[in-house]
Design a protein around this motif. Structure first.
Motif, PDB file in Angstrom:
ATOM      1  N   PRO A 153      53.407  56.501  49.376  1.00  0.00           N
ATOM      2  CA  PRO A 153      54.695  57.487  49.051  1.00  0.00           C
ATOM      3  C   PRO A 153      56.035  57.497  49.513  1.00  0.00           C
ATOM      4  O   PRO A 153      57.196  57.169  48.650  1.00  0.00           O
ATOM      5  CB  PRO A 153      54.505  58.736  49.377  1.00  0.00           C
ATOM      6  N   VAL A 154      56.017  56.070  50.499  1.00  0.00           N
ATOM      7  CA  VAL A 154      57.094  55.629  50.817  1.00  0.00           C
ATOM      8  C   VAL A 154      57.648  54.061  50.162  1.00  0.00           C
ATOM      9  O   VAL A 154      58.895  54.224  50.306  1.00  0.00           O
ATOM     10  CB  VAL A 154      56.748  54.692  52.274  1.00  0.00           C
ATOM     11  N   LEU A 155      56.466  53.427  49.540  1.00  0.00           N
ATOM     12  CA  LEU A 155      56.613  52.621  48.916  1.00  0.00           C
ATOM     13  C   LEU A 155      57.116  52.950  47.542  1.00  0.00           C
ATOM     14  O   LEU A 155      57.200  51.840  46.428  1.00  0.00           O
ATOM     15  CB  LEU A 155      55.066  51.335  48.656  1.00  0.00           C
ATOM     16  N   GLN A 160      50.666  55.360  39.526  1.00  0.00           N
ATOM     17  CA  GLN A 160      49.363  55.849  40.058  1.00  0.00           C
ATOM     18  C   GLN A 160      48.299  55.162  40.662  1.00  0.00           C
ATOM     19  O   GLN A 160      47.572  55.439  41.299  1.00  0.00           O
ATOM     20  CB  GLN A 160      48.736  57.517  39.358  1.00  0.00           C
ATOM     21  N   ASP A 161      48.393  53.924  39.632  1.00  0.00           N
ATOM     22  CA  ASP A 161      47.474  53.215  39.473  1.00  0.00           C
ATOM     23  C   ASP A 161      47.829  52.732  40.749  1.00  0.00           C
ATOM     24  O   ASP A 161      46.796  51.650  40.833  1.00  0.00           O
ATOM     25  CB  ASP A 161      47.245  52.465  38.307  1.00  0.00           C
ATOM     26  N   ALA A 162      48.402  52.683  41.283  1.00  0.00           N
ATOM     27  CA  ALA A 162      48.815  51.796  42.615  1.00  0.00           C
ATOM     28  C   ALA A 162      47.812  52.021  43.251  1.00  0.00           C
ATOM     29  O   ALA A 162      47.305  51.064  44.652  1.00  0.00           O
ATOM     30  CB  ALA A 162      50.187  51.560  43.357  1.00  0.00           C
ATOM     31  N   LYS A 163      46.979  52.969  43.787  1.00  0.00           N
ATOM     32  CA  LYS A 163      46.408  54.053  44.568  1.00  0.00           C
ATOM     33  C   LYS A 163      45.402  52.478  45.133  1.00  0.00           C
ATOM     34  O   LYS A 163      45.140  52.482  46.399  1.00  0.00           O
ATOM     35  CB  LYS A 163      46.144  55.049  44.116  1.00  0.00           C
ATOM     36  N   GLU A 164      44.283  52.338  44.220  1.00  0.00           N
ATOM     37  CA  GLU A 164      43.466  51.462  44.674  1.00  0.00           C
ATOM     38  C   GLU A 164      43.595  50.702  45.000  1.00  0.00           C
ATOM     39  O   GLU A 164      42.873  49.779  45.900  1.00  0.00           O
ATOM     40  CB  GLU A 164      42.302  51.298  43.769  1.00  0.00           C
ATOM     41  N   ALA A 166      46.754  49.485  46.975  1.00  0.00           N
ATOM     42  CA  ALA A 166      46.386  49.989  48.645  1.00  0.00           C
ATOM     43  C   ALA A 166      45.898  50.481  48.979  1.00  0.00           C
ATOM     44  O   ALA A 166      45.657  49.800  49.968  1.00  0.00           O
ATOM     45  CB  ALA A 166      47.762  51.331  48.337  1.00  0.00           C
ATOM     46  N   ARG A 167      44.944  50.726  48.571  1.00  0.00           N
ATOM     47  CA  ARG A 167      43.272  50.675  49.436  1.00  0.00           C
ATOM     48  C   ARG A 167      42.830  50.229  50.212  1.00  0.00           C
ATOM     49  O   ARG A 167      42.146  49.782  50.833  1.00  0.00           O
ATOM     50  CB  ARG A 167      42.625  51.728  49.070  1.00  0.00           C
ATOM     51  N   ALA A 168      42.759  48.899  48.994  1.00  0.00           N
ATOM     52  CA  ALA A 168      41.986  47.509  49.023  1.00  0.00           C
ATOM     53  C   ALA A 168      43.077  47.066  50.043  1.00  0.00           C
ATOM     54  O   ALA A 168      41.869  46.565  50.733  1.00  0.00           O
ATOM     55  CB  ALA A 168      41.998  47.094  47.727  1.00  0.00           C
ATOM     56  N   LEU A 169      44.105  46.771  49.761  1.00  0.00           N
ATOM     57  CA  LEU A 169      44.755  45.996  50.872  1.00  0.00           C
ATOM     58  C   LEU A 169      44.545  46.837  52.482  1.00  0.00           C
ATOM     59  O   LEU A 169      44.750  46.334  53.465  1.00  0.00           O
ATOM     60  CB  LEU A 169      46.739  45.837  50.302  1.00  0.00           C
ATOM     61  N   GLY A 170      45.141  47.342  53.141  1.00  0.00           N
ATOM     62  CA  GLY A 170      44.323  48.339  53.913  1.00  0.00           C
ATOM     63  C   GLY A 170      42.795  47.769  54.613  1.00  0.00           C
ATOM     64  O   GLY A 170      43.040  47.802  55.739  1.00  0.00           O
ATOM     65  N   HIS A 171      41.854  47.847  53.346  1.00  0.00           N
ATOM     66  CA  HIS A 171      41.238  47.684  53.720  1.00  0.00           C
ATOM     67  C   HIS A 171      41.022  46.270  54.552  1.00  0.00           C
ATOM     68  O   HIS A 171      40.244  45.535  55.485  1.00  0.00           O
ATOM     69  CB  HIS A 171      39.971  47.467  52.800  1.00  0.00           C
ATOM     70  N   LEU A 233      45.997  42.632  45.079  1.00  0.00           N
ATOM     71  CA  LEU A 233      47.264  42.037  44.841  1.00  0.00           C
ATOM     72  C   LEU A 233      47.984  42.358  43.298  1.00  0.00           C
ATOM     73  O   LEU A 233      49.166  42.367  43.244  1.00  0.00           O
ATOM     74  CB  LEU A 233      46.557  40.234  43.913  1.00  0.00           C
ATOM     75  N   PRO A 234      47.303  43.088  42.255  1.00  0.00           N
ATOM     76  CA  PRO A 234      47.959  43.836  40.966  1.00  0.00           C
ATOM     77  C   PRO A 234      48.770  44.715  41.627  1.00  0.00           C
ATOM     78  O   PRO A 234      48.998  45.019  40.469  1.00  0.00           O
ATOM     79  CB  PRO A 234      45.972  43.643  40.359  1.00  0.00           C
ATOM     80  N   GLY A 235      48.516  45.274  42.204  1.00  0.00           N
ATOM     81  CA  GLY A 235      49.253  46.247  43.134  1.00  0.00           C
ATOM     82  C   GLY A 235      50.633  46.589  43.447  1.00  0.00           C
ATOM     83  O   GLY A 235      51.695  46.691  43.376  1.00  0.00           O
ATOM     84  N   LEU A 236      51.313  44.939  43.331  1.00  0.00           N
ATOM     85  CA  LEU A 236      52.106  44.226  43.903  1.00  0.00           C
ATOM     86  C   LEU A 236      53.366  44.471  42.443  1.00  0.00           C
ATOM     87  O   LEU A 236      54.281  44.817  42.627  1.00  0.00           O
ATOM     88  CB  LEU A 236      52.507  42.615  43.837  1.00  0.00           C
TER      89      LEU A 236
END
Length: 294
Positions: A153-155, A160-164, A166-171, A233-236
């Motif tokens: 929400p900050v970024l 909404q496809d950015a969710k997965e 973002a989760r991968a980057l957290g991992h 990476l695709p989330g960027l």
């Protein structure tokens, strides 16, 4: 914005600068309000983590929790204080006031924080994990993947496809921390390397020895870690320019920790592996010029 919130935002920025330098450098590339909101999410997570791992350094004025009591009692009190403040939308204590103001304004799903606090509580009762799946799904779901969800929400992603991603980057970020901090975690009585992988390579981290078997096991973990960064990476491309620079900078800097672990021959027992401040500054400047290599 109240004076308490202003003071709280300043303190959240200081906590991020002192303990999360990679997050701090990345957030510097964001507009002021987004930058502040990154700091509040980081501060909440840092305070909860320190109550579990380093309770002696947590200041009562930061977490609004008494200094006495066990870590479990203090963590539960911090959890209650946070959710109570989030429900009321206001609180006098500066840091918590800034945290709930930012989270409330962004509309972050409170369920994220339930998973996060559950993971922090697990650290008080669980010291090792049998398999990678157990570690990822049983612990990192609430301590890592959910951080990516909190930051979205900050970024302000386009989709909404950015969710997965973002989760991968957290991992990915947390696995890098696990690989870098093996020695520190042993001092706390914990092993965040899958027991199955350790047994397959015939290594015992408690021996704190860098053998060919240890190097092979660590190389396997680094490869897994790099795969998570590739997944993220695709989330960027799903983020607006400032957020893309922020997250890209953090990704590059964290990924360089893996390079340094390799350069050290996978010796994570004799000194903490770091990316120097000058290198962090150089990467940030490259991001500003639009030439960040990801």
């Amino acid at each position: 914005m109240s004076a308490a919130q202003e003071a709280g935002y300043r303190r959240c920025a200081q906590l991020t600068r002192d303990y999360g330098t990679t997050y701090y450098w990345g957030a510097r590339l964001l507009p002021q309000q987004q930058r502040r909101d990154v700091y509040t999410v980081y501060a909440l997570c840092r305070l909860a983590d320190d109550i579990v791992d380093e309770p002696e350094k947590v200041q009562t004025e930061d977490c609004a929790v008494p200094r006495d009591g066990t870590s479990a009692e203090r963590l539960e009190a911090f959890r209650h204080t946070f959710f109570d403040a989030l429900a009321r939308g206001e609180v006098e204590q500066p840091v918590m006031s800034a945290i709930v103001e930012g989270i409330g304004r962004r509309g972050t799903d409170p369920e994220c924080f339930e998973r996060f606090f559950d993971a922090m509580a697990a650290d008080l009762t669980t010291s090792s994990w049998a398999t990678w799946s157990d570690l990822r799904d049983g612990y990192m779901e609430g301590s890592a993947a959910v951080i990516g969800e909190m930051m979205l929400p900050v970024l302000e992603p386009y989709t909404q496809d950015a969710k997965e991603p973002a989760r991968a980057l957290g991992h990915a970020f947390q696995l890098t921390n696990f690989l870098r901090d093996v020695d520190e975690d042993l001092d706390r009585g914990r092993v965040y390397l899958p027991q199955e992988d350790l047994a397959r390579h015939g290594v015992d981290p408690w021996e704190r020895r860098v053998t060919p078997q240890w190097q092979a096991m660590m190389a396997e973990q680094v490869a897994r870690n790099r795969a998570l960064y590739a997944e993220a990476l695709p989330g960027l491309d799903m983020l607006p320019p400032a957020s893309r620079r922020c997250v890209g900078t953090a990704l590059v800097l964290y990924r360089r920790i893996l390079d340094r672990i390799e350069d050290a021959g996978y010796d994570v027992f004799h000194g903490r592996i770091r990316v120097p401040g000058r290198e962090k500054a150089a990467v940030t400047l490259r991001a500003l010029s639009g030439s960040l290599p990801v």
